[in-house]
Design a protein around this motif. Structure first.
Motif, mmCIF file in Angstrom:
data_model
loop_
_atom_site.group_PDB
_atom_site.id
_atom_site.type_symbol
_atom_site.label_atom_id
_atom_site.label_comp_id
_atom_site.label_asym_id
_atom_site.label_seq_id
_atom_site.Cartn_x
_atom_site.Cartn_y
_atom_site.Cartn_z
ATOM 1 N N ILE A 214 -1.920 -14.512 47.021
ATOM 2 C CA ILE A 214 -2.554 -14.055 47.892
ATOM 3 C C ILE A 214 -3.362 -14.827 48.400
ATOM 4 C CG2 ILE A 214 -3.532 -11.926 48.911
ATOM 5 C CD1 ILE A 214 -2.418 -10.311 46.366
ATOM 6 N N GLY A 215 -3.204 -15.398 49.643
ATOM 7 C CA GLY A 215 -4.080 -16.214 49.921
ATOM 8 C C GLY A 215 -4.170 -17.577 50.128
ATOM 9 N N LEU B 51 4.177 -15.434 49.251
ATOM 10 C CA LEU B 51 3.303 -15.769 49.466
ATOM 11 C C LEU B 51 2.647 -15.124 50.705
ATOM 12 C CD1 LEU B 51 3.812 -19.490 50.424
ATOM 13 C CD2 LEU B 51 3.303 -18.700 48.266
ATOM 14 N N PHE B 52 1.355 -15.001 50.963
ATOM 15 C CA PHE B 52 0.525 -14.057 51.632
ATOM 16 C C PHE B 52 -0.577 -13.985 52.013
ATOM 17 C CE2 PHE B 52 2.853 -11.215 48.230
ATOM 18 C CZ PHE B 52 3.508 -9.834 48.956
ATOM 19 N N ASP B 53 -0.434 -14.467 53.179
ATOM 20 C CA ASP B 53 -1.732 -14.830 54.335
ATOM 21 C C ASP B 53 -1.554 -14.212 55.603
ATOM 22 O OD1 ASP B 53 -4.284 -16.572 55.514
ATOM 23 O OD2 ASP B 53 -3.646 -18.023 52.970
ATOM 24 N N ASP C 35 3.494 -12.604 56.294
ATOM 25 C CA ASP C 35 2.029 -13.126 57.307
ATOM 26 C C ASP C 35 1.565 -11.354 57.755
ATOM 27 O OD1 ASP C 35 3.260 -15.231 57.286
ATOM 28 O OD2 ASP C 35 3.663 -15.177 59.246
ATOM 29 N N GLY C 36 0.373 -11.594 57.799
ATOM 30 C CA GLY C 36 -0.190 -9.700 57.737
ATOM 31 C C GLY C 36 -1.138 -10.084 56.480
ATOM 32 N N ASN C 37 -2.389 -8.388 56.791
ATOM 33 C CA ASN C 37 -3.396 -8.542 56.143
ATOM 34 C C ASN C 37 -2.543 -7.905 54.307
ATOM 35 O OD1 ASN C 37 -5.203 -7.295 54.851
ATOM 36 N ND2 ASN C 37 -6.180 -5.761 56.635
ATOM 37 N N SER C 38 -2.916 -8.439 53.594
ATOM 38 C CA SER C 38 -2.553 -8.289 52.377
ATOM 39 C C SER C 38 -2.485 -6.580 52.130
ATOM 40 C CB SER C 38 -3.115 -9.172 51.038
ATOM 41 O OG SER C 38 -4.871 -8.708 51.463
ATOM 42 N N TYR D 297 5.335 -4.472 50.323
ATOM 43 C CA TYR D 297 6.562 -5.197 49.245
ATOM 44 C C TYR D 297 6.607 -5.010 47.547
ATOM 45 C CZ TYR D 297 8.308 -9.276 47.299
ATOM 46 O OH TYR D 297 8.932 -10.235 45.725
ATOM 47 N N PHE D 298 5.782 -4.341 47.304
ATOM 48 C CA PHE D 298 5.764 -3.048 46.245
ATOM 49 C C PHE D 298 6.654 -2.109 46.182
ATOM 50 C CE2 PHE D 298 2.920 -6.699 44.786
ATOM 51 C CZ PHE D 298 4.086 -7.788 43.371
#
Ligand SMILES: C[S@@+](CC[C@H](N)C(=O)[O-])C[C@H]1O[C@@H](n2cnc3c(N)ncnc32)[C@H](O)[C@@H]1O
Length: 282
Positions: free
Chosen positions: A128-129, A150-152, A186-189, A196-197
């Protein structure tokens, strides 16, 4: 002009004990996956006396803070497109090595990820980030076959610099020889990671980095969302535990991870912005 990012006028507020009590808490399930690299398994029929993890964070702390690892970190960074921050870091590492040589005890997110990806050879990595991909490329440089998620939200002008997005990071990953799958979400974690989970409730990762939202409750929530999906024997990495603009992150790290006996944790807060990592013991 010298920009002093650590002296930004508006540090993130430090949570009060009452606010801390309201932070999201990780909810651990049963039967987590195992990352075998640091685990010992008794042969069938023999008693397993200890929890499986045979080497905790302390074992790897020396490599995380060593001059040799810093040299390797410099090599990885030189493969990537530079920005203001990595140009500064390159000079900072080089100057530290010149002045203090092998006696320099310095660690950051790059030296920790380099060490732990070497040790664990993660099959799956979550971050994340991401920003320009420096941290994920460090992991991929040591484990080219790793599958990554990957999350951002690619915040414009993050830390006063460009934040170009997934296409740029894909190109950076090629430069370090990444061969595994790469999924960009993409988007707010606080929305995307939960989704996702919810969609992948049995997903486990051998290595996870949390370096997105730097507010206290936001970082605590990111940790709470990912920690139950860390393999036993896997490592969680958390950045900026002594960043002057984010003074509450040290407490976030302690509360969510370092003070939890489920983890073997190591925290570096001597210089730079600091970093923590921890191995899940059970
Ligand atoms: C400190 S940078 C990451 C640096 C990267 N890990 C590295 O070591 O080079 C933080 C990143 O988190 C992203 N971010 C901040 N808050 C977020 C949120 N709530 N959800 C998703 N991404 C976020 C920003 O867009 C930025 O790209």
């Amino acid at each position: 002009m010298i920009r002093r990012l650590f002296r930004q006028p508006t540090p993130t507020p430090v949570s009060t004990p009452e606010e801390r009590a309201g932070w999201a808490k990780p909810v651990y399930g049963k039967n987590p996956a195992r990352c075998d690299a640091v685990c010992y398994q008794a042969v069938p029929g023999e008693t397993e006396w200890y929890p499986p993890v045979m080497a905790g964070a302390e074992t790897f702390s020396f490599a995380c803070a060593s001059a040799e690892t810093l040299q390797d970190a410099l090599e990885v960074m030189q493969k990537l497109s530079p920005d203001d921050y990595t140009r500064y870091l390159t000079k900072f590492y080089t100057e530290g090595l010149n002045r203090f040589g092998d006696g320099w005890i310095y660690a950051d997110i790059v030296t920790v990820l380099l060490t732990m990806s070497r040790v664990l050879q993660p099959r799956r990595y979550l971050e994340i980030g991401v920003r320009r991909g420096r941290s994920v490329c460090t992991v991929a440089s040591q484990t080219p076959s790793v599958d990554i998620v990957l999350f951002d939200m690619w915040m414009k002008g993050y830390a006063g610099m460009e934040n170009p997005g997934p296409d740029f990071v894909r190109e950076e990953l090629k430069k370090v020889g990444h061969e595994g799958k790469a999924e960009f979400i993409d988007g707010n974690s606080h929305i995307t990671v939960k989704k996702y989970f919810a969609d992948n409730p049995d997903a486990f990762f051998d290595l996870i980095t949390v370096d997105g939202d730097h507010t206290d409750p936001g970082a605590a929530e990111d940790l709470a969302d990912v920690l139950p999906h860390l393999s036993v024997g896997g490592a969680i990495v958390f950045d900026d535990v002594c960043h002057p603009v984010h003074p509450g992150l040290a407490q976030v790290w302690r509360t969510q991870v370092a003070d939890d006996p489920r983890f073997s944790a190591w925290t570096f807060a001597d210089a730079g912005y600091g970093v923590g990592f921890a191995i899940r013991k059970h």
